[in-house]
Motif scaffolding. Structure first.
Motif, PDB file in Angstrom:
ATOM      1  N   SER A  29       0.797  -1.219   0.000  1.00 29.72           N
ATOM      2  CA  SER A  29       0.000   0.000   0.000  1.00 29.72           C
ATOM      3  C   SER A  29       0.836   1.279   0.000  1.00 29.72           C
ATOM      4  CB  SER A  29      -0.962   0.005   1.187  1.00 29.72           C
ATOM      5  OG  SER A  29      -0.239   0.033   2.394  1.00 29.72           O
ATOM      6  N   HIS A  30       2.117   1.203   0.385  1.00 29.01           N
ATOM      7  CA  HIS A  30       2.948   2.402   0.390  1.00 29.01           C
ATOM      8  C   HIS A  30       4.433   2.044   0.363  1.00 29.01           C
ATOM      9  CE1 HIS A  30       2.749   1.288   4.641  1.00 29.01           C
ATOM     10  NE2 HIS A  30       3.870   1.943   4.800  1.00 29.01           N
ATOM     11  N   LEU A  31       5.232   3.006  -0.074  1.00 33.28           N
ATOM     12  CA  LEU A  31       6.682   2.865  -0.057  1.00 33.28           C
ATOM     13  C   LEU A  31       7.234   3.765   1.031  1.00 33.28           C
ATOM     14  CD1 LEU A  31       7.620   3.099  -3.837  1.00 33.28           C
ATOM     15  CD2 LEU A  31       7.635   1.061  -2.408  1.00 33.28           C
ATOM     16  N   ILE A  32       8.339   3.350   1.608  1.00 40.21           N
ATOM     17  CA  ILE A  32       9.025   4.182   2.582  1.00 40.21           C
ATOM     18  C   ILE A  32      10.353   4.587   1.954  1.00 40.21           C
ATOM     19  CG2 ILE A  32      10.030   4.305   4.883  1.00 40.21           C
ATOM     20  CD1 ILE A  32       7.994   2.109   5.684  1.00 40.21           C
ATOM     21  N   VAL A  33      10.491   5.874   1.686  1.00 43.08           N
ATOM     22  CA  VAL A  33      11.688   6.423   1.068  1.00 43.08           C
ATOM     23  C   VAL A  33      12.477   7.151   2.153  1.00 43.08           C
ATOM     24  CG1 VAL A  33      12.585   7.969  -0.707  1.00 43.08           C
ATOM     25  CG2 VAL A  33      10.483   6.677  -1.131  1.00 43.08           C
ATOM     26  N   LEU A  34      13.774   6.855   2.223  1.00 44.79           N
ATOM     27  CA  LEU A  34      14.638   7.473   3.228  1.00 44.79           C
ATOM     28  C   LEU A  34      15.546   8.506   2.587  1.00 44.79           C
ATOM     29  CD1 LEU A  34      15.844   4.347   5.263  1.00 44.79           C
ATOM     30  CD2 LEU A  34      13.806   5.762   5.621  1.00 44.79           C
ATOM     31  N   ASN A  35      15.751   9.617   3.294  1.00 47.26           N
ATOM     32  CA  ASN A  35      16.743  10.577   2.833  1.00 47.26           C
ATOM     33  C   ASN A  35      18.131  10.029   3.164  1.00 47.26           C
ATOM     34  OD1 ASN A  35      17.289  11.184   5.544  1.00 47.26           O
ATOM     35  ND2 ASN A  35      16.046  13.028   5.528  1.00 47.26           N
ATOM     36  N   GLU A  36      19.164  10.782   2.787  1.00 44.88           N
ATOM     37  CA  GLU A  36      20.535  10.314   2.959  1.00 44.88           C
ATOM     38  C   GLU A  36      20.886  10.001   4.409  1.00 44.88           C
ATOM     39  OE1 GLU A  36      24.959  12.258   2.652  1.00 44.88           O
ATOM     40  OE2 GLU A  36      23.499  12.894   1.160  1.00 44.88           O
ATOM     41  N   SER A  37      20.497  10.873   5.327  1.00 43.99           N
ATOM     42  CA  SER A  37      20.859  10.653   6.727  1.00 43.99           C
ATOM     43  C   SER A  37      20.085   9.488   7.335  1.00 43.99           C
ATOM     44  CB  SER A  37      20.675  11.929   7.562  1.00 43.99           C
ATOM     45  OG  SER A  37      19.361  12.394   7.483  1.00 43.99           O
ATOM     46  N   ALA A  38      18.818   9.322   6.979  1.00 47.88           N
ATOM     47  CA  ALA A  38      18.037   8.184   7.483  1.00 47.88           C
ATOM     48  C   ALA A  38      18.594   6.872   6.928  1.00 47.88           C
ATOM     49  CB  ALA A  38      16.565   8.348   7.131  1.00 47.88           C
ATOM     50  N   ALA A  39      19.030   6.882   5.672  1.00 45.59           N
ATOM     51  CA  ALA A  39      19.635   5.680   5.085  1.00 45.59           C
ATOM     52  C   ALA A  39      20.946   5.340   5.789  1.00 45.59           C
ATOM     53  CB  ALA A  39      19.853   5.881   3.589  1.00 45.59           C
ATOM     54  N   ASN A  58      24.875   9.330  18.158  1.00 43.60           N
ATOM     55  CA  ASN A  58      26.301   9.124  17.905  1.00 43.60           C
ATOM     56  C   ASN A  58      26.587   8.947  16.419  1.00 43.60           C
ATOM     57  OD1 ASN A  58      26.963   9.347  20.613  1.00 43.60           O
ATOM     58  ND2 ASN A  58      26.793   7.142  20.966  1.00 43.60           N
ATOM     59  N   ILE A  59      25.737   8.221  15.717  1.00 41.74           N
ATOM     60  CA  ILE A  59      25.902   8.025  14.273  1.00 41.74           C
ATOM     61  C   ILE A  59      25.796   9.365  13.548  1.00 41.74           C
ATOM     62  CG2 ILE A  59      24.824   7.008  12.218  1.00 41.74           C
ATOM     63  CD1 ILE A  59      23.948   4.673  14.203  1.00 41.74           C
ATOM     64  N   LEU A  60      24.778  10.136  13.887  1.00 47.33           N
ATOM     65  CA  LEU A  60      24.551  11.414  13.205  1.00 47.33           C
ATOM     66  C   LEU A  60      25.648  12.434  13.502  1.00 47.33           C
ATOM     67  CD1 LEU A  60      20.691  11.735  13.675  1.00 47.33           C
ATOM     68  CD2 LEU A  60      21.926  11.242  11.538  1.00 47.33           C
ATOM     69  N   THR A  61      26.077  12.528  14.760  1.00 52.23           N
ATOM     70  CA  THR A  61      27.103  13.520  15.097  1.00 52.23           C
ATOM     71  C   THR A  61      28.475  13.130  14.558  1.00 52.23           C
ATOM     72  OG1 THR A  61      27.414  12.528  17.294  1.00 52.23           O
ATOM     73  CG2 THR A  61      25.907  14.425  17.121  1.00 52.23           C
ATOM     74  N   ALA A  62      28.716  11.840  14.362  1.00 51.05           N
ATOM     75  CA  ALA A  62      29.982  11.396  13.783  1.00 51.05           C
ATOM     76  C   ALA A  62      30.060  11.721  12.290  1.00 51.05           C
ATOM     77  CB  ALA A  62      30.176   9.898  14.002  1.00 51.05           C
ATOM     78  N   GLU A  63      28.935  11.723  11.626  1.00 53.77           N
ATOM     79  CA  GLU A  63      28.906  11.918  10.170  1.00 53.77           C
ATOM     80  C   GLU A  63      28.627  13.358   9.755  1.00 53.77           C
ATOM     81  OE1 GLU A  63      29.264  10.803   6.200  1.00 53.77           O
ATOM     82  OE2 GLU A  63      29.734   9.624   7.983  1.00 53.77           O
ATOM     83  N   TYR A  64      27.814  14.069  10.523  1.00 49.39           N
ATOM     84  CA  TYR A  64      27.377  15.410  10.131  1.00 49.39           C
ATOM     85  C   TYR A  64      27.798  16.445  11.168  1.00 49.39           C
ATOM     86  CZ  TYR A  64      24.389  12.717   6.988  1.00 49.39           C
ATOM     87  OH  TYR A  64      23.938  11.850   6.036  1.00 49.39           O
ATOM     88  N   ASP A  65      27.905  17.667  10.733  1.00 46.67           N
ATOM     89  CA  ASP A  65      28.212  18.788  11.627  1.00 46.67           C
ATOM     90  C   ASP A  65      26.899  19.243  12.256  1.00 46.67           C
ATOM     91  OD1 ASP A  65      29.479  20.854  12.935  1.00 46.67           O
ATOM     92  OD2 ASP A  65      29.425  22.187  11.199  1.00 46.67           O
ATOM     93  N   VAL A  66      26.491  18.535  13.286  1.00 48.76           N
ATOM     94  CA  VAL A  66      25.211  18.779  13.947  1.00 48.76           C
ATOM     95  C   VAL A  66      25.423  18.661  15.457  1.00 48.76           C
ATOM     96  CG1 VAL A  66      24.513  16.357  13.740  1.00 48.76           C
ATOM     97  CG2 VAL A  66      22.769  18.105  13.985  1.00 48.76           C
ATOM     98  N   THR A  67      24.702  19.466  16.211  1.00 51.80           N
ATOM     99  CA  THR A  67      24.824  19.392  17.669  1.00 51.80           C
ATOM    100  C   THR A  67      24.137  18.126  18.177  1.00 51.80           C
ATOM    101  OG1 THR A  67      22.761  20.569  18.096  1.00 51.80           O
ATOM    102  CG2 THR A  67      24.771  21.908  17.847  1.00 51.80           C
ATOM    103  N   PRO A  68      24.559  17.636  19.316  1.00 51.32           N
ATOM    104  CA  PRO A  68      23.879  16.476  19.898  1.00 51.32           C
ATOM    105  C   PRO A  68      22.392  16.731  20.147  1.00 51.32           C
ATOM    106  CG  PRO A  68      25.993  16.785  20.959  1.00 51.32           C
ATOM    107  CD  PRO A  68      25.774  17.990  20.075  1.00 51.32           C
TER     108      PRO A  68
END
Length: 89
Positions: A29-39, A58-68
């Motif tokens: 009934s539906h597809l789930i599409v992920l953006n780059e960070s969700a993938a 931890n995964i997100l802060t290691a890969e991207y310039d983002v605050t905890p």
């Protein structure tokens, strides 16, 4: 939380799409599409026995310039969405 058995990430026409394998996961009934960070997060946690919001932060802060704090907001939103879409349990 853990990724439900039979859920796989595939690249379909340049889009990151979650595919449910097996009859127990059959829902066309539906597809789930992920953006780059969700993938990125999906690929990092899919083989874990369990993961927490801290793991996703931890995964997100290691890969991207983002605050905890910003990463935690995104992690919580992503995990809630995966639960509601039955991607994770």
């Amino acid at each position: 939380m853990k990724i439900k058995q039979g859920i796989e990430l595939r690249n379909v026409c340049g889009e990151n799409v979650l595919i449910a394998q097996g009859i127990q996961n059959l829902d066309m009934s539906h597809l789930i599409v992920l953006n780059e960070s969700a993938a990125l997060v999906f690929n990092a946690v899919r083989t874990m026995d369990a993961f927490t919001a801290d793991d996703v932060v931890n995964i997100l802060t290691a890969e991207y310039d983002v605050t905890p704090e910003a990463a935690r907001t995104d992690a919580t939103r992503l995990m809630d969405e995966w639960l509601s879409q039955k991607v994770a349990e």
